[in-house]
Design an enzyme around this catalytic site. Structure first.
Site, short mmCIF file in Angstrom:
data_model
loop_
_atom_site.label_atom_id
_atom_site.label_comp_id
_atom_site.label_asym_id
_atom_site.label_seq_id
_atom_site.Cartn_x
_atom_site.Cartn_y
_atom_site.Cartn_z
CG ASP A 33 -33.72 -107.38 -4.01
OD1 ASP A 33 -34.08 -107.44 -2.83
OD2 ASP A 33 -34.25 -108.03 -4.92
CG ASP A 59 -29.00 -114.70 -9.12
OD1 ASP A 59 -29.10 -115.12 -7.96
OD2 ASP A 59 -29.42 -115.33 -10.10
CE1 TYR A 144 -38.10 -118.75 5.67
CE2 TYR A 144 -39.24 -119.37 7.70
CZ TYR A 144 -38.58 -118.43 6.94
OH TYR A 144 -38.39 -117.16 7.43
CE LYS A 148 -34.87 -117.44 6.88
NZ LYS A 148 -33.99 -116.32 6.48
#
Length: 241
Positions: A33, A59, A144, A148
């Site tokens: 993360d 990152d 978004y 996806k």
């Protein structure tokens, strides 16, 4: 020696459950993360349960960081691309920068990591991408949805490309899941979302983790290029929210 599983977005609502489940499944879990504090907090909580993971602060927009991460590990048995960003905006308010941010995190980071990891994977390795039921279409977040949908397309394409190496690539499409993101909605907005669920309830992060366990486990050998919906039946029909 334990098989190595790498999970991105490990400190997120679904990522935490995925990390825990894969560790319980017997993997050596590398939890990635970009937020150091929540990642270390996760490692501490799991250690209290007797579960050890390896937190790595990376990152995923930094290609050199990805190279160093993959190069410092044995070949992965499983890669779970769970890192992602979400944002709600009316259609005419979505900017080019909004699209770029979504695609950089939700698609490009996953694709870059998959490419570098797969180059060193052995036959039988698995890649699981966390997509979203919203890729079928939904209101208020076109950027978004598009990112996806692109991730699903990448899943299918990479499954075809990597089949000759014996690597399986699949996606999971979560629906409404009880994460901090859902709990942050107003009571009215949350009720509206739940009203669209055939089951009348949200799923849990553990529901997603169980699906990842199924697709990433060593027993799986003949499913690739597929999208597994974990959405309480929402993908069966009805208007998008």
């Amino acid at each position: 020696m334990k098989a190595v599983a790498l999970v991105t977005g490990a400190a997120g609502g679904m990522g935490q459950a995925i990390v825990r489940r894969l560790a319980l499944d017997g993997f050596r879990v590398v939890a990635v993360d970009r937020g150091e504090a929540p990642l270390l907090a996760l490692a501490g909580r799991l250690r209290g349960e007797g579960i050890e993971i390896e937190p790595r602060v990376v990152d995923l927009a930094d290609e050199a960081g990805i190279d160093a991460l993959i190069g410092g590990l044995p070949p992965l048995a499983a890669l779970v691309n769970s890192a992602g960003v979400f944002d709600e905006r009316p259609f005419f308010d979505v900017s080019q920068d909004d699209f770029r941010r979504m695609f950089e995190v939700n698609l490009i980071a996953a694709a870059s990591l998959t490419q570098k990891a797969a180059a060193r994977m052995a036959p039988g390795a698995k890649v699981v991408n966390i997509a979203s039921r919203a890729y079928l279409g939904a209101r208020h977040h076109a950027h978004y949805v598009a990112s996806k949908a692109a991730l699903v397309g990448y899943t299918r394409a990479s499954a075809m490309e990597l089949a000759e190496r014996g690597i399986l690539v699949n996606a999971i499409a979560p629906g409404l899941i009880d994460t901090p993101m859902l709990r942050a909605l107003t009571p009215e907005r949350r009720a509206a979302q739940l009203a669209l669920q055939p089951t009348g309830k949200a799923g849990t992060p553990e529901d997603i983790a169980h699906a990842v366990s199924f697709l990433a486990g060593p027993a799986m050998s003949f499913i690739t290029g597929q999208v597994l919906f974990v959405d309480g039946g929402k993908s069966l029909g009805g208007s998008g929210a």
